[in-house]
Design an enzyme around this catalytic site. Structure first.
Site, PDB file in Angstrom:
ATOM      1  N   GLY A  19       0.830  -1.190   0.000  1.00 24.12           N
ATOM      2  CA  GLY A  19       0.000   0.000   0.000  1.00 24.12           C
ATOM      3  C   GLY A  19       0.860   1.234   0.000  1.00 24.12           C
ATOM      4  CG  ASP A 132     -10.355   3.013   8.446  1.00 19.56           C
ATOM      5  OD1 ASP A 132     -11.499   3.206   7.967  1.00 19.56           O
ATOM      6  OD2 ASP A 132      -9.388   2.659   7.761  1.00 19.56           O
TER       7      ASP A 132
END
Length: 595
Positions: A19, A132
């Site tokens: 990522g 999150d």
């Protein structure tokens, strides 16, 4: 395993995901197990402000209890690289499971709700806000759901970054998060409701489309909850109240789910594990056994814990630009209040695309009065049929043995204590082999230490021993980078009072404490002590020292002041009173830090 990259003593075996913040690797731990290691890009790790934030947030994450979570085990800075080590959880994430097998139902959905609520209680109890929570951050292990990616969440602080920008996944943001307001635990409770709604229906609670449209619905409309069980729907509605003060806490949420029964986190975790059956045909146990904390194997879904500065490091199951069927809603958006006001949504730092072609939904939810679960009705007065039986059963549960891979098989040296270890009486006490064990009896005022009949491997060593105190009080443990002729060594000790220490000793000098005494979870019976003496850098300028007790990292320090070099390793005992200290060592092994 030549050619493997080693970071912080962890040998990286293969990349599990990439990522914008770095990579997640399957890694071998210094004690021979496996773990997920998140390696942050060097350009970020070189930033002093990032390093300070990383260290602060990791410290917060490590305070999170292990209940229904994948805990942070270790973290550090190795040169220009920051790394984060998390416990392995074998299994697919919730987004993948729903995408491939459809919504959850029955006891699995109920256990999922209880498990995530339990995890939030542990996270909030450590003063951390996840910020999150989403389906891709819930892994479905053989024993139940495990929440991840709380690892570097901001501490509850009105001045934190969470109050200055909106960090999270649009589909599961709380209204206050969309508005760019300070976040507290109530934002995670709201996200819990959205995750359970998604798990039970296969739909995003506010539909799909452009992120700005979804954010508008979150602030101005209610979630679509049709299809959820009526009792569970009531709890989800209250969790997704528009105003934070109208939502239950994680503990109140758990009590509501348990029909008013207040369980400890440990008992709630056992309830989940005894109830859970899990998704079929995805990632299952290895050879019929769940290796808790041992690490992923080929084909397993693995995620390390912790968004860093609002951006997640993805595993192999990260979001793609095109979603078929129920979406893998794992995209992360970074939205400033100004961008939201203009209708422009910035892509995440990782460059992932948030795209979910799901019809929009409407239907307002009723605001809670903020009272107790019992005052609000619903399942607070209803006990789910599975709860009563499981709660009774848990009282008599004996959890089966956890299968852990052998740590020292095929390594350079494993003790049979009858193999040339010194025995007999001396001024300091007595050493003898009893059966397969090695027993040291140290006299008051002495430190009795014995060398293994094998030298350490060059470049660094990991030393492991299992031992228990049989008589007297004091400390005992292992040592490395030592010399029987000079008396130099690093000692790693535990005491019956639950203290751990790392001490550097040189002949004719008082020991130099490098760590502790510090409290740790030390058993009154047998303890497994693992110590690492790792040569850092070229020229032997520094030695990294780490210590584990019963598979938990308890101490980490370095010695750059005339550090000791490779030599011998062994065991020791030292009483702290007028009575002799007798310690029985059941095993001893050494291993090199790098293969």
């Amino acid at each position: 395993m030549s050619g493997e990259r080693v970071i912080g003593g962890y040998a990286l075996r293969r990349v599990l995901g990439r990522g914008g913040m770095g990579e997640v690797h399957l890694a071998t731990t210094p004690t021979g197990g496996l773990a997920a290691v998140k390696v942050i890009h060097p350009e970020l790790a070189r930033d002093p402000a990032f390093r300070r934030r990383f260290e602060r947030e990791v410290a917060a994450a490590r305070r999170v209890a292990r209940f229904c979570t994948a805990p942070v085990l270790d973290a550090g800075l190795d040169g220009d690289v920051a790394y984060l080590v998390t416990e392995y959880v074998k299994g697919p994430d919730l987004a993948q499971a729903v995408r491939e097998q459809g919504p959850l139902s029955g006891s699995d959905l109920e256990a999922l709700a209880v498990g995530i609520a339990t995890a939030l209680g542990a996270i909030h109890g450590a003063g951390v806000v996840h910020r999150d929570l989403k389906p891709s951050n819930v892994l479905l292990s053989p024993l139940g759901p495990r929440v991840i990616d709380f690892g570097i969440a901001q501490l509850v602080d009105a001045d934190s970054l969470a109050s200055q920008a909106i960090l999270g996944t649009p589909a599961f943001m709380a209204p206050e998060q969309v508005r760019g307001e300070p976040l507290g635990p109530a934002a995670d409770v709201y996200a819990w409701g959205g995750v359970i709604a998604f798990a039970g229906t296969g739909r995003l609670p506010f539909g799909g489309g452009a992120p700005a449209e979804v954010l508008y619905r979150i602030v101005n409309e209610g979630p679509r909850l049709d299809g959820l069980d009526e009792g569970l729907r009531d709890v989800v509605e209250r969790a997704m109240a528009k105003e934070p003060r109208g939502r239950p806490t994680a503990q109140q949420l758990l009590a509501s789910l348990m029909g008013g029964t207040h369980l400890t986190p440990a008992t709630a975790t056992q309830v989940v594990e005894r109830t859970w059956t899990g998704p079929r045909g995805l990632a299952g146990p290895v050879d019929g056994a769940f290796l808790r904390g041992a690490g992923p194997v080929d084909g397993a879904s693995v995620r390390s814990a912790g968004p860093v500065d609002g951006a997640s490091v993805r595993s192999a199951h990260g979001i793609s630009a095109s979603v078929q069927g129920p979406p893998d809603v794992s995209g992360t958006a970074l939205v400033t209040p100004a961008a939201h006001a203009s209708g422009q949504i910035a892509p995440s730092a990782s460059g992932d695309v948030w795209d979910a072609a799901v019809p929009s939904a409407s239907g307002r939810n009723a605001l809670s009065d903020g009272g107790s679960p019992q005052a609000r009705g619903g399942v607070a007065r209803r006990r789910w049929p599975w709860v009563a039986a499981i709660v009774v059963a848990v009282a008599a549960v004996v959890v089966g043995p956890v299968v852990v891979p052998r740590m020292w098989e095929g390594r350079p040296y494993t003790a049979g204590f009858g193999d040339s270890w010194a025995t007999g009486a001396s001024d300091g006490g007595d050493a003898r082999v009893t059966g397969s064990d090695y027993v040291l009896t140290a006299k008051p005022g002495w430190r009795l230490w014995k060398s293994a009949p094998a030298r350490e491997p060059d470049g660094g060593v990991v030393v492991s021993a299992k031992a228990r105190r049989e008589q007297g009080s004091g400390e005992y443990g292992v040592w490395c980078h030592g010399s029987a002729s000079s008396g130099d060594r690093y000692e790693f000790g535990v005491s019956g009072s639950g203290q751990v220490t790392i001490v550097k000793r040189r002949t004719g000098q008082k020991g130099t404490p490098l760590y502790g005494p510090a409290a740790a979870k030390v058993s009154a019976g047998t303890n497994r002590i693992v110590a690492e003496c790792a040569d850092v850098g070229s020229g032997g300028g520094k030695v990294g020292l780490r210590m584990w007790v019963n598979e938990r990292l308890v101490a980490e320090v370095s010695d750059a002041s005339d550090p000791l070099g490779s030599g011998e390793a062994g065991v020791y005992a030292a009483p702290d009173a007028k009575e002799a200290l007798r310690v029985r060592f059941e095993s001893f092994a050494t291993d090199r830090t790098k293969d």
